[in-house]
Design an enzyme around this catalytic site. Structure first.
Site, short mmCIF file in Angstrom:
data_model
loop_
_atom_site.label_atom_id
_atom_site.label_comp_id
_atom_site.label_asym_id
_atom_site.label_seq_id
_atom_site.Cartn_x
_atom_site.Cartn_y
_atom_site.Cartn_z
N GLU A 61 2.90 -0.05 13.22
CA GLU A 61 1.51 0.17 12.84
C GLU A 61 1.44 0.55 11.37
O GLU A 61 2.22 1.40 10.95
CB GLU A 61 0.87 1.30 13.67
CG GLU A 61 -0.62 1.45 13.33
CD GLU A 61 -1.32 2.56 14.13
OE1 GLU A 61 -0.69 3.19 14.98
OE2 GLU A 61 -2.50 2.75 13.86
N GLY A 75 4.03 11.67 11.77
CA GLY A 75 4.37 12.56 12.89
C GLY A 75 5.00 11.83 14.06
O GLY A 75 6.07 12.21 14.54
N ASN A 122 3.73 3.61 20.36
CA ASN A 122 4.16 2.33 20.93
C ASN A 122 4.15 2.39 22.45
O ASN A 122 4.60 3.36 23.04
CB ASN A 122 5.58 2.01 20.47
CG ASN A 122 5.81 2.33 19.02
OD1 ASN A 122 5.14 1.78 18.17
ND2 ASN A 122 6.71 3.26 18.74
N HIS A 157 -1.21 13.86 21.86
CA HIS A 157 -1.91 12.82 21.11
C HIS A 157 -1.33 11.43 21.41
O HIS A 157 -2.07 10.50 21.75
CB HIS A 157 -1.81 13.13 19.61
CG HIS A 157 -2.51 12.17 18.73
ND1 HIS A 157 -3.78 12.37 18.25
CD2 HIS A 157 -2.12 10.97 18.24
CE1 HIS A 157 -4.14 11.34 17.50
NE2 HIS A 157 -3.14 10.48 17.47
N GLU A 158 -0.02 11.30 21.28
CA GLU A 158 0.58 9.97 21.48
C GLU A 158 0.42 9.53 22.94
O GLU A 158 0.17 8.37 23.22
CB GLU A 158 2.06 9.95 21.07
CG GLU A 158 2.34 10.46 19.65
CD GLU A 158 1.48 9.85 18.57
OE1 GLU A 158 1.02 8.71 18.72
OE2 GLU A 158 1.23 10.55 17.54
N GLU A 171 -8.28 6.72 16.62
CA GLU A 171 -7.73 7.96 16.09
C GLU A 171 -8.69 9.15 16.22
O GLU A 171 -8.30 10.24 16.63
CB GLU A 171 -7.28 7.78 14.63
CG GLU A 171 -6.10 6.81 14.48
CD GLU A 171 -4.87 7.15 15.32
OE1 GLU A 171 -4.79 8.29 15.84
OE2 GLU A 171 -3.99 6.28 15.48
N1 B3K Z 1 -0.94 5.71 15.08
C1 B3K Z 1 0.10 6.39 14.36
C2 B3K Z 1 -0.09 6.37 12.90
C3 B3K Z 1 0.47 5.20 12.20
C4 B3K Z 1 0.39 5.44 10.72
C5 B3K Z 1 0.85 4.32 9.90
N2 B3K Z 1 0.86 4.65 8.48
C6 B3K Z 1 0.24 7.81 14.79
C7 B3K Z 1 -0.93 8.38 15.47
O1 B3K Z 1 -1.99 8.54 14.93
O2 B3K Z 1 -0.80 8.66 16.63
ZN ZN Z 2 -3.13 8.65 16.68
#
Ligand code: B3K
Ligand code: ZN
Length: 877
Positions: A125, A265, A269, A301-302, A324
């Site tokens: 990403e 952080g 995926n 969060h993930e 986000e």
């Molecule tokens: N979605 C990723 C962030 C990707 C950043 C790329 N520069 C982490 C997150 O917001 O969960």
């Molecule tokens: Zn995120």
């Protein structure tokens, strides 16, 4: 990019759908020591049913072959221009196979497939997949992936990708292979691959419908004893998402891999999260309470992205806040439900104001849904994330929990498996609740922090208070004209004695002691009736909108709120206002050459807080923490007086420490009960207040001994770091020795050494830049490791105003040197650092000129990345 060339910006208005549908993608990745071979077989189907050109993204790929339906494609049917490769005149249904060679072992940008220590892993990403294979690398193109990884068995015993492991075997010559299949169609940015030497810890979760999920966390050998909290947080997150949002996990496996080389952080995926070690590894002796909270939040969060991001994703990167903002809102709520809601809210609000408000007032100002970008990596911002989450929270405030959940259900019902826009989210919320949210949609389009000016008129005879709210959003770098926004403005009233008052607004009685006024026009008035005396207004309760409030509180009113407000945010805010007002008044006195007077009102208010044994110690700790120097700088009208702020804040700290000494010592002693460490809300709260007391006591003669005693006897990193920090920040006797002891003890521990770098980088003073330069030569520092860069250089530039803004310009020169050097290694991280110059117009002329000169020096560098180019050119514009 060479000098003189200007990169193109991408416009939201230019979106066009991709003319091909993808079904299946088969990847074969052969990992070798000095190169990796990637074969991608992709099935294309034309959306129109007609033959046409297939456009693919391709960056840094050595293309070996391109085949169409089994035939090598002739050179003249392919055009390759910059990052784009076009196969002309492809049949309406066809299979494209590309073979390419890449060099993860030399990839220092940590985007695409890259080497991290002994391992290889991916970050795709937003646009990293195009560095792995030719592909339509955009979030609205989804496909099912089958991935076969082949590598040396001894060096890479662990081979992972998304979905389920469906086959594995021996490949001869000491090599082995694994095949992974992900049943869910996904955009390329959610692809992940790991080849490495890891050990893992395993647990299980049974979902509400009875699915048995295997949970694994992969770490380097030696770290298994630090994974418990991450695993517990994952299980809590899975349960919480079922209970609060009715969302269940959808695969039988959930893997997390921790790496110490990661640009941010963590990354969501599908079923294979990759995490910065910082958000996985924790043990009481190595991690602070704040670190534990960070782990819980990021793990949550993930995980929450699995629905808000993965199952329903973004149509294009302008919609980033769709996933986000919503996912940050969800992780904030998760942490609030797990820990102290009040403290969590205060921390989030403080963070938003410290990072997002300045961003919105500077050269990178953009709406939560931006209209254009040069490099999308520069738009993973506090605005898209934190302000985006506040916008989601406003839906919640307007619709209530039930209405909000109805909206979420409709959103998933309509869009599961799709790539959609912020408008689709708003439509689901509106339709599910049968309300018109068209005016609310301006929050997506308009940048800048609105200012709400509050005016009150008390009518003693009628017993009414007329409250007039007036909103105005200042012009920003990106937009001159601003419209009124829909602002839910929560308000309560207290009697002079601090009792909550029953509320009747415009003739209607309100349930509870908070009314949410709906401000939709530029100016509106509301009448509170049935009041016996002029009340004290408690404004913007729970920070109900991302705005600044202007209201002339008297010190007596603030004292009432600090002592009695039942809304925790408003209570804390009153303490911050009183403290900021006091310190900024002193800055003015100093600037006029006057004598400073002890802060009497603040002193009385803080004494009251320390005496309030019923209050949550964590809240008292937050209230007793003075606004930071950066925060005060942002609040200052006119130019930021860097040294004046430091001197006034130090004076205030010292005066408070003197006058409150006995109380601080009494609370410190009571809280320092010698109980051994445990991680629970009560203990965290006690430690936070204890350490705030210590930070004041350190400034008293007898306090230095306490600091040393704590450092020597404590059994956990929270207490140890608080003590070390006091010694270093306040230049107390024994600081150098304590730093040396700490480094000796933790030398081999990368995450703890990061803390050691931070503490030295933020020591106030014009000469700190010298220390920071020296520390760059420390064997544990590396410009290639983003955690180290953030710990030393990032902390210096962002959290040390007197150091960074040293009058001789050395701090600026240092930062520009590092941005230029780092840009060749890792443009994303370099661009973040370059953003430290963004507030240059707020400083005095000599500093301004020096910052501009450094920005110009960076801009003038040959071969600058798009990332850094966009930041510095905006700043100079
Ligand atoms: N979605 C990723 C962030 C990707 C950043 C790329 N520069 C982490 C997150 O917001 O969960
Ligand atoms: Zn995120």
């Amino acid at each position: 990019m060479s000098k003189g060339q200007r990169p193109q910006s991408v416009q939201r208005a230019d979106y066009t759908p991709y003319p091909w549908r993808l079904d299946q993608v088969e990847l074969h990745v052969g990992v070798h020591d000095d190169h990796t071979l990637v074969q991608a077989a992709i099935d294309f189907e034309s959306v129109s049913g007609e033959p046409g050109d297939i456009a693919l993204d391709a960056v840094d790929l050595e293309i070996i072959a391109i085949e169409l339906d089994g035939e090598v494609v002739a050179e003249d049917r392919i055009t390759r221009e910059g990052e784009r490769l076009v196969i002309h005149d492809a049949p309406a249904r066809c299979r494209v196979v590309t073979k390419q060679r890449i060099h993860p072992e030399a990839n220092t940008a940590l985007e695409g497939l890259y080497g991290a220590g002994r391992h290889f892993l991916t970050q795709c990403e937003p646009e990293g997949f195009r560095k792995i294979a030719c592909f339509p690398d955009r979030p609205d193109v989804m496909a099912r992936y089958t991935v076969t990884i082949e590598a040396n068995r001894e060096r890479f015993p662990v081979l992972l990708s998304n979905g389920n492991l469906v086959a594995e075997g021996d490949a001869g010559n000491g090599r082995h292979w694994c095949r992974w299949e992900d049943p869910f169609p996904k955009p390329s940015y959610l692809f992940a691959l790991v080849a490495g030497d890891f050990v893992f810890t395993e647990d299980h979760f049974t979902t509400c419908s009875g699915r048995e999920v295997t949970l694994r966390i992969y770490v380097e050998d030696g770290n298994l004893d630090r994974c418990d909290y991450a695993m517990a947080s994952l299980i809590n997150a899975m349960r919480w998402d079922e209970e609060r949002f009715g969302l269940e996990y959808d695969l039988d496996i959930y893997n997390i891999v921790a790496t110490s080389e990661f640009n941010m952080g963590a990354m969501e995926n599908k079923s294979l999260n990759i995490f910065n070690t910082r958000y996985v590894l924790a043990r009481p002796d190595t991690a602070t309470d704040i670190d534990y909270q960070g782990i819980e939040g990021v793990i949550g969060h993930e995980y929450f992205h699995n629905w808000t991001g993965n199952r329903v994703t973004c149509r294009d990167w302008f919609q980033l806040t769709l996933k986000e903002g919503l996912t940050v809102f969800r992780d904030e709520e998760f942490s609030a439900d797990m820990q102290s809601r009040a403290v969590k809210r205060i921390q989030d609000i403080r963070d938003l104001r410290l990072r997002q408000f300045p961003e919105d007032a500077g050269p990178m100002s953009h709406p939560i849904r931006p209209d254009h970008y040069v490099e999308i990596n520069n738009f993973y911002t506090a605005t898209v994330y934190q302000k985006g989450a506040t916008v989601i929270r406003m839906y919640h405030t307007l619709l209530g929990e039930e209405g909000f959940q109805e909206g979420m259900r409709l959103y998933f019902e309509r869009h599961d498996g799709q790539a959609v826009t912020c408008d689709d989210f708003l439509a689901a919320m509106a339709d599910a609740n049968d309300v018109d949210l068209s005016a609310f949609s301006r929050w997506y389009a308009q940048s800048g922090t609105p200012v709400v000016t509050v005016d009150t008129t008390w009518d003693a005879a009628a017993g009414t208070l007329r409250v007039t709210l007036e909103q105005q959003t200042p012009a920003t770098h990106d937009q001159a004209d601003k419209q009124p926004l829909v602002i839910p403005f929560a308000i309560g009233l207290l009697s002079r004695a601090g009792e909550p008052l029953a509320l009747t607004v415009d003739g209607e009685a309100v349930d509870g002691d908070t009314a949410v006024l709906l401000l939709e026009k530029a100016r509106q008035s509301y009448e509170f009736s049935g009041l016996a005396e002029a009340p004290v207004p408690s404004l913007l309760r729970d920070f109900s909108a991302p705005v600044k409030v202007r209201y002339d509180y008297t010190e007596a009113e603030l004292a009432t709120l600090i002592a009695h407000d039942s809304d925790h945010f408003a209570r804390w805010e009153a303490a911050q206002r009183l403290a900021a007002g006091t310190i900024l008044d002193q800055v003015a006195v100093l600037a006029a050459g006057g004598e400073l007077n002890p802060p009497r009102a603040l002193d009385t208010a803080f004494a009251g807080l320390l005496d309030d044994s019923d209050a949550d110690p964590a809240l008292v700790a937050e209230a007793l923490t003075l606004p930071t120097e950066e925060g005060l700088g942002e609040m200052m009208e006119g130019q930021v007086d860097v040294d004046g702020i430091h001197a006034a804040r130090q004076f205030t700290r010292r005066s408070l420490a003197q006058s409150l000494g006995p109380r601080l010592r009494e609370r410190y002693t009571a809280l320092d009960d010698g109980a051994s460490y445990n991680y629970g809300s009560d203990s965290i709260a006690r430690r936070s207040l204890k350490n705030v007391c210590l930070s004041y006591l350190a400034l008293t003669d007898r306090g230095v001994g306490l600091v040393h005693r704590q450092l020597e006897h404590c059994d956990n990193m929270t207490d140890s770091l608080a003590a070390l920090r006091s010694l270093v920040i306040d230049d107390l006797p024994g600081a150098p020795e304590a730093l040396a002891d700490f480094a000796e003890r933790w030398d081999a521990d990368a995450l703890v050494m990061d803390k050691w770098f931070v503490i030295q980088a933020i020591r106030p003073g014009h000469d700190t830049v010298g220390t920071v330069r020296d520390l760059m030569g420390h064997p544990r520092f590396s410009l290639r490791n983003p955690n180290k860069v953030r710990a030393l250089i990032g902390a210096f530039a962002m959290l040390n105003p007197t150091g960074f803004h040293a009058p001789d310009g050395e701090g600026y020169r240092f930062l520009a040197d590092q941005v230029i050097a780092l840009d060749r290694i890792n443009p994303q991280v370099a661009a973040r650092l370059a953003g430290s110059f963004n507030r240059w117009p707020r400083y005095d002329a000599p500093r301004r000129e020096r910052m501009k000169a450094e920005l110009a020096r960076i801009a003038d560098t040959d071969g600058l990345s798009n990332d850094v180019y966009e930041i510095v050119s905006n700043a100079l514009d």
